[in-house]
Design a protein around this motif. Structure first.
Motif, PDB file in Angstrom:
ATOM      1  N   CYS A 149     -12.257 -34.777 101.758  1.00 46.33           N
ATOM      2  CA  CYS A 149     -12.025 -35.175 100.544  1.00 46.33           C
ATOM      3  C   CYS A 149     -11.843 -34.184  99.165  1.00 46.33           C
ATOM      4  O   CYS A 149     -11.541 -34.343  98.069  1.00 46.33           O
ATOM      5  CB  CYS A 149     -12.974 -35.576 100.221  1.00 46.33           C
ATOM      6  SG  CYS A 149     -14.836 -34.961 100.250  1.00 46.33           S
ATOM      7  N   CYS A 154      -9.226 -39.810  93.504  1.00 46.42           N
ATOM      8  CA  CYS A 154      -8.768 -39.621  95.132  1.00 46.42           C
ATOM      9  C   CYS A 154      -7.502 -39.382  95.272  1.00 46.42           C
ATOM     10  O   CYS A 154      -6.192 -39.081  95.836  1.00 46.42           O
ATOM     11  CB  CYS A 154      -9.672 -39.575  95.979  1.00 46.42           C
ATOM     12  SG  CYS A 154     -10.617 -39.020  96.463  1.00 46.42           S
ATOM     13  N   LYS A 182      -9.365 -46.899  98.533  1.00 44.06           N
ATOM     14  CA  LYS A 182      -9.544 -45.258  97.792  1.00 44.06           C
ATOM     15  C   LYS A 182      -9.447 -44.997  96.214  1.00 44.06           C
ATOM     16  O   LYS A 182      -8.962 -46.675  95.544  1.00 44.06           O
ATOM     17  CB  LYS A 182      -7.701 -43.759  97.978  1.00 44.06           C
ATOM     18  CG  LYS A 182      -8.103 -43.832  99.271  1.00 44.06           C
ATOM     19  CD  LYS A 182      -6.102 -43.729  99.012  1.00 44.06           C
ATOM     20  CE  LYS A 182      -5.984 -43.351 100.819  1.00 44.06           C
ATOM     21  NZ  LYS A 182      -3.943 -42.665 100.389  1.00 44.06           N
ATOM     22  N   TYR A 236     -12.417 -41.032 101.279  1.00 39.53           N
ATOM     23  CA  TYR A 236     -12.046 -40.193 101.297  1.00 39.53           C
ATOM     24  C   TYR A 236     -13.796 -39.265 101.264  1.00 39.53           C
ATOM     25  O   TYR A 236     -14.359 -38.559 101.930  1.00 39.53           O
ATOM     26  CB  TYR A 236     -11.005 -39.035 100.342  1.00 39.53           C
ATOM     27  CG  TYR A 236      -9.312 -39.491 100.703  1.00 39.53           C
ATOM     28  CD1 TYR A 236      -9.323 -39.466 102.341  1.00 39.53           C
ATOM     29  CD2 TYR A 236      -7.806 -39.329  99.858  1.00 39.53           C
ATOM     30  CE1 TYR A 236      -8.018 -39.636 102.323  1.00 39.53           C
ATOM     31  CE2 TYR A 236      -7.382 -39.468 100.585  1.00 39.53           C
ATOM     32  CZ  TYR A 236      -7.268 -39.668 102.021  1.00 39.53           C
ATOM     33  OH  TYR A 236      -5.983 -39.841 102.297  1.00 39.53           O
ATOM     34  N   CYS A 247     -14.169 -45.339  98.786  1.00 38.29           N
ATOM     35  CA  CYS A 247     -13.359 -44.200  98.322  1.00 38.29           C
ATOM     36  C   CYS A 247     -13.346 -43.888 100.240  1.00 38.29           C
ATOM     37  O   CYS A 247     -14.524 -43.708 100.546  1.00 38.29           O
ATOM     38  CB  CYS A 247     -13.457 -43.655  97.704  1.00 38.29           C
ATOM     39  SG  CYS A 247     -11.873 -42.101  98.175  1.00 38.29           S
TER      40      CYS A 247
END
Length: 319
Positions: free
Chosen positions: A115, A95, A91, A80, A78
């Motif tokens: 994040c 998130c 993603k 983030y 991901c």
């Protein structure tokens, strides 16, 4: 009707014994006895905790991620939180849902990664706002586990301390009953001595021993939190490295396949051209052979005609 009889009971999903709803685990609905049979593990992909439900199945992937792997294949990191849980796009689902609900991600004050999500419009239910700090989901779970362990240690220490105070109280009662025949002047100093005795009565929270114990406990918690964060960061970096290596391997494999296909096409093209040349050359050879045979026949016929005409003119007269 008693309160226990009026409380509704619910069946455990494994042993089917009936218990109050709050005693069953969320999700699997397992009783305490069944929960103790199987360990709680972290999912390899989404990093959420779940309880294994079978001794034969020791998978470290939760059911949700297993279903996603079957549908979409293995996930990527991901962008983030860096968990290897991005099945669709770049993603993870956690998130993506948080971004859709609370807006763009912000920096977590614990791990310093972008994040975390600020739930400013829902501050009462903002479980990621801990001690005034905005934390991401992973750091919040780590902090909750540390707090749970600390609370467990404190409850054990409190239980031991209560047992110790109970023994001291019994000793004090025995001393009082033994000295009940003494005079009032003699009992007053004994009471003062019993108050000064550290083995009797409640433990003073401002005592140096208590402060030292609390300080040591706080230092232990802080060091354990640092170790947990370091381990999680190491796992994240290793997962990221594995993902990069897998992507590099995939790219290299794709390049090699494309190169092999191009070479096969070139070889097929060359093979076709060579076959065409060979066919043309064979046709030329056949044409030349036919023309050579015709020339040989013409030459032989000319030679025969010449010989025949020469023999007719040279014959002598019989007169």
């Amino acid at each position: 009707m008693s309160t226990a009889a009026s409380t509704p009971l619910f069946a455990c999903s494994r042993c089917f014994s009936r218990h109050p709803f709050e005693e069953l685990s969320p999700g699997e609905q397992l009783c305490k006895e069944c929960r103790g049979l199987f360990p709680v593990v972290k999912c390899t992909y989404c990093r959420s905790e779940f309880q294994q439900t079978s001794k034969s199945n020791t998978s470290s992937i939760c059911k949700k991620c297993e279903a996603n792997v079957k549908l979409y294949g293995k996930p990527t990191a991901c962008e983030y939180c860096n968990t290897i849980a991005a099945f669709i796009g770049n993603k993870c689902q956690r998130c993506a849902n948080s971004e859709r609900k609370y807006g763009p991600a912000v920096t977590c004050e614990q791990c310093k990664q972008r994040c975390a999500f600020d739930r400013h419009d829902d501050s009462k239910k903002n479980m990621l706002q801990v001690d005034g700090k905005l934390l991401c989901w992973l750091c919040t779970q780590s902090l909750k586990r540390a707090l749970a362990r600390t609370k467990q240690h404190l409850s054990v220490d409190r239980h031991k301390h209560r047992g110790h105070n109970h023994k001291d109280k019994r000793k004090s009662d025995m001393m009082k009953s033994k000295n009940s025949g003494d005079s009032l002047n003699e009992s007053q100093p004994s009471e003062k001595k019993s108050k000064l005795n550290p083995l009797q009565g409640e433990l003073d929270p401002n005592s140096s021993d208590h402060v030292v114990a609390m300080t040591q406990l706080k230092e232990t918690i802080a060091s354990l939190q640092k170790k947990v964060q370091q381990k999680e960061m190491e796992l994240l970096s290793k997962d990221k490295l594995i993902t990069e290596l897998k992507a590099q391997h995939h790219n290299n494999t794709t390049d090699l396949r494309n190169e092999m296909k191009n070479k096969e096409r070139m070889n097929e093209t060359k093979f076709t051209l060579m076959n065409t040349k060979i066919q043309n050359l064979l046709k030329e050879v056949a044409t030349l052979s036919k023309s050579a045979k015709k020339n040989n026949k013409n030459t032989k016929s000319l030679l025969n005609n010449t010989e025949n005409s020469g023999s007719g003119t040279d014959s002598p007269s019989t007169n």
